[in-house]
Motif scaffolding. Structure first.
Motif, PDB file in Angstrom:
ATOM      1  N   GLY A  70       0.642  -1.317  -0.164  1.00 24.03           N
ATOM      2  CA  GLY A  70       0.419  -0.040   0.098  1.00 24.03           C
ATOM      3  C   GLY A  70       0.826   1.172   0.199  1.00 24.03           C
ATOM      4  N   ALA A  71       2.250   1.341  -0.462  1.00 23.83           N
ATOM      5  CA  ALA A  71       2.917   2.690  -0.773  1.00 23.83           C
ATOM      6  C   ALA A  71       3.009   2.992  -1.944  1.00 23.83           C
ATOM      7  CB  ALA A  71       4.609   1.721  -0.690  1.00 23.83           C
ATOM      8  N   GLN A  72       3.195   4.565  -1.563  1.00 25.95           N
ATOM      9  CA  GLN A  72       3.167   5.421  -3.269  1.00 25.95           C
ATOM     10  C   GLN A  72       4.508   5.105  -3.832  1.00 25.95           C
ATOM     11  OE1 GLN A  72       3.958   8.917  -1.095  1.00 25.95           O
ATOM     12  NE2 GLN A  72       1.760   9.076  -0.770  1.00 25.95           N
ATOM     13  N   ALA A  73       5.461   4.924  -3.640  1.00 21.30           N
ATOM     14  CA  ALA A  73       6.720   4.337  -4.642  1.00 21.30           C
ATOM     15  C   ALA A  73       7.798   3.238  -3.091  1.00 21.30           C
ATOM     16  CB  ALA A  73       7.278   5.953  -4.588  1.00 21.30           C
ATOM     17  N   GLY A  74       8.747   2.667  -4.802  1.00 18.60           N
ATOM     18  CA  GLY A  74       9.813   2.463  -4.121  1.00 18.60           C
ATOM     19  C   GLY A  74      10.706   2.089  -4.393  1.00 18.60           C
ATOM     20  N   PHE A  75      11.975   1.285  -4.212  1.00 20.65           N
ATOM     21  CA  PHE A  75      13.579   1.470  -4.474  1.00 20.65           C
ATOM     22  C   PHE A  75      13.916   0.173  -4.167  1.00 20.65           C
ATOM     23  CE2 PHE A  75      17.479   1.793  -5.686  1.00 20.65           C
ATOM     24  CZ  PHE A  75      17.881   2.375  -6.562  1.00 20.65           C
ATOM     25  N   ALA A  76      14.270  -1.315  -5.475  1.00 24.00           N
ATOM     26  CA  ALA A  76      15.074  -2.092  -4.798  1.00 24.00           C
ATOM     27  C   ALA A  76      16.663  -2.090  -4.906  1.00 24.00           C
ATOM     28  CB  ALA A  76      14.324  -3.493  -5.518  1.00 24.00           C
ATOM     29  N   PHE A  77      17.456  -2.982  -3.931  1.00 22.92           N
ATOM     30  CA  PHE A  77      18.736  -2.658  -3.662  1.00 22.92           C
ATOM     31  C   PHE A  77      19.287  -4.647  -3.461  1.00 22.92           C
ATOM     32  CE2 PHE A  77      17.109   0.184  -1.048  1.00 22.92           C
ATOM     33  CZ  PHE A  77      17.450   1.614  -1.313  1.00 22.92           C
ATOM     34  N   ALA A  78      20.437  -4.290  -3.363  1.00 21.40           N
ATOM     35  CA  ALA A  78      20.799  -6.077  -4.154  1.00 21.40           C
ATOM     36  C   ALA A  78      21.445  -6.463  -3.128  1.00 21.40           C
ATOM     37  CB  ALA A  78      22.638  -5.619  -3.812  1.00 21.40           C
ATOM     38  N   THR A  79      20.352  -5.808  -1.225  1.00 23.67           N
ATOM     39  CA  THR A  79      20.019  -6.797  -0.589  1.00 23.67           C
ATOM     40  C   THR A  79      19.635  -6.379   0.780  1.00 23.67           C
ATOM     41  OG1 THR A  79      22.151  -5.984   1.110  1.00 23.67           O
ATOM     42  CG2 THR A  79      22.682  -8.039  -0.806  1.00 23.67           C
ATOM     43  N   GLY A  80      19.467  -6.972   1.650  1.00 22.78           N
ATOM     44  CA  GLY A  80      17.887  -6.193   3.431  1.00 22.78           C
ATOM     45  C   GLY A  80      19.180  -5.365   3.312  1.00 22.78           C
ATOM     46  N   MET A  81      20.516  -5.256   3.888  1.00 22.30           N
ATOM     47  CA  MET A  81      21.341  -4.616   4.782  1.00 22.30           C
ATOM     48  C   MET A  81      21.599  -2.882   3.521  1.00 22.30           C
ATOM     49  SD  MET A  81      21.493  -5.614   7.514  1.00 22.30           S
ATOM     50  CE  MET A  81      22.361  -3.159   7.792  1.00 22.30           C
ATOM     51  N   SER A  82      21.789  -3.593   2.627  1.00 21.88           N
ATOM     52  CA  SER A  82      21.605  -1.979   1.153  1.00 21.88           C
ATOM     53  C   SER A  82      21.018  -1.314   1.490  1.00 21.88           C
ATOM     54  CB  SER A  82      22.307  -2.074  -0.143  1.00 21.88           C
ATOM     55  OG  SER A  82      21.460  -3.261  -0.764  1.00 21.88           O
ATOM     56  N   ALA A  83      19.892  -1.837   1.835  1.00 20.49           N
ATOM     57  CA  ALA A  83      18.665  -1.264   1.804  1.00 20.49           C
ATOM     58  C   ALA A  83      17.887  -0.233   2.740  1.00 20.49           C
ATOM     59  CB  ALA A  83      17.331  -2.240   1.856  1.00 20.49           C
ATOM     60  N   VAL A  84      18.803  -1.362   3.971  1.00 21.28           N
ATOM     61  CA  VAL A  84      18.772  -0.106   5.537  1.00 21.28           C
ATOM     62  C   VAL A  84      19.923   0.047   5.066  1.00 21.28           C
ATOM     63  CG1 VAL A  84      18.910  -0.992   8.070  1.00 21.28           C
ATOM     64  CG2 VAL A  84      17.803  -2.839   6.487  1.00 21.28           C
ATOM     65  N   PHE A  85      21.086   0.319   4.972  1.00 23.92           N
ATOM     66  CA  PHE A  85      21.999   1.380   4.816  1.00 23.92           C
ATOM     67  C   PHE A  85      21.756   2.489   4.446  1.00 23.92           C
ATOM     68  CE2 PHE A  85      25.696   2.885   3.348  1.00 23.92           C
ATOM     69  CZ  PHE A  85      26.359   3.845   3.947  1.00 23.92           C
TER      70      PHE A  85
END
Ligand SMILES: Cc1ncc(COP(=O)(O)O)c(C=O)c1O
Length: 387
Positions: free
Chosen positions: A71-86
């Motif tokens: 239910g989000a407006q937008a997003g971005f995908a990352f190489a790993t979960g940690m790169s998403a967090v960082f």
């Protein structure tokens, strides 16, 4: 449309071959008609793929599905979960900012807060999972973000998302929730006031132990900042992994329902075992935050934690006696996995730090898979008898 339909039917535009299933766009860059199209694309007057560090049809499809599911407006995908967090945190924080986080968080996120962010003068304060109401006393003029995981890794504690949402809104702070253990099928933090939701797609999103990935979805303005930071720093998800993950999402609801049914049975079995104590599963009535879990989750997830009587040695013995389940540090796979955090993933922490994070010496984390539940239980039972 319904969640299950979006998970299957959200698809990038078909090519001239009219393929049924989305093909893999293994290309690093894209071509332009002329200089004018190039200029318009780079200046963002025209929306189109330029270079796979920032956009690719496979990645866009995966992100679009995840955004719809949360239910989000937008997003971005990352190489790993940690790169998403960082990358999410680094994009939004400035030097001298302050984060308030639950103490029970994934080990690498804890390292980010304690070892790396201090390099940029970014400080943090922790609150205990059952002390959400203490957050307000930790807020300073420098506080920008409230961060939490729910359920938590590895303790399977549950935090009250509604309360977190209220506090964040009242103090105009950005609420970021790591929703890795629940997935969007079981819990949507945005409904409760989260601004951003992060996933390690490596876990239940892939669900088959094949690829690494991460994603952040949420408020469009915040995602724009995260996008600009990531476009320039390069933590992007590979098109191949995005293709795998987008396919995996098609089966997320059916996989998750079975994972949850198996996990509840495993948790109920553990409650009958004399060598196991403090069994934690969000949908067990004995879970300290059972009511909160029922309020915000559709089902309890696939991770059960418990303590072996006899501490660290008994924990090691139990892990060695396991025959069917895998001894591994991952979770959210079709294969059941047992982990003893005190001697593995959190082995480098001091005893005091482990206890602070709720990791007792005999704590065992079981990621319940999709094997027949009787076989999983039989394996745990024979190992518990040997300690
Ligand atoms: C809750 C949580 N967040 C983030 C991560 C990091 O994900 P990845 O291993 O994909 O970097 C993990 C990994 O176990 C996790 O359990």
């Amino acid at each position: 449309m319904h969640f299950e339909t979006e998970a299957i039917r959200t698809q990038s535009e078909r090519t001239q071959f009219q393929e049924h299933s989305t093909p893999l766009f293994l290309t690093s860059s894209y071509v332009f008609e002329d200089a004018e199209e190039m200029r318009a694309s780079f200046s963002e007057e025209k929306e189109r793929n330029i270079y796979s560090r920032f956009t690719n049809p496979n990645t866009s499809e995966f992100v679009e599905k995840m955004a719809k599911m949360e239910g989000a407006q937008a997003g971005f995908a990352f190489a790993t979960g940690m790169s998403a967090v960082f990358s999410t945190l680094a994009a939004l924080l400035n030097s001298d900012d302050h984060i308030i986080s639950a103490r029970s968080i994934f080990g690498s996120t804890h390292s980010l807060f304690t070892k790396f962010f201090p390099k940029w003068n970014i400080s943090h304060d922790y609150f205990k999972v059952d002390e959400v109401d203490k957050i307000e006393s930790l807020i300073t003029p420098k506080t920008k973000i409230i961060f939490a995981e729910t359920p938590t890794n590895p303790g399977v504690d549950v935090l009250d998302l509604e309360r977190l949402g209220e506090i964040a809104k009242k103090h105009q702070l950005i609420l970021i929730i790591d929703n890795c253990f629940a997935t969007p099928w079981l819990q949507n933090p945005i409904k409760f006031g989260a601004d951003l939701v992060i996933h390690s797609a490596t876990k239940l999103i892939d669900g088959q132990g094949r690829v690494l990935g991460g994603v952040t979805v949420g408020n469009a303005e915040l995602i724009r900042e995260i996008y600009l930071f990531s476009r320039n720093t390069g933590p992007a998800l590979s098109p191949f992994n995005a293709w795998v993950l987008s396919k995996s999402l098609e089966t997320l609801p059916v996989r998750l329902d079975k994972h949850c049914d198996n996990a509840l049975k495993v948790a109920e079995f553990l409650e009958t075992e004399p060598n196991a104590e403090n069994i934690k599963y969000p949908f067990l009535k004995s879970h300290p935050q059972y009511k909160i879990a029922k309020k915000q989750m559709k089902k309890g997830g696939n991770v059960v934690s418990f303590e072996i009587k006899g501490g660290i040695e008994a924990g090691r013995k139990f892990i060695n006696a396991i025959k069917l389940c895998s001894r591994s540090a991952n979770l959210g796979d079709t294969r059941s996995i047992v982990t003893h955090p005190a001697s593995t993933t959190h082995g480098r922490l001091s005893e005091e730090d482990r206890l602070e994070a709720g990791i007792k010496p005999g704590l065992v984390r079981v990621s319940v898979g999709l094997e027949h539940v009787d076989d999983i239980i039989a394996d745990l039972q024979q190992a518990l008898k040997l300690i």
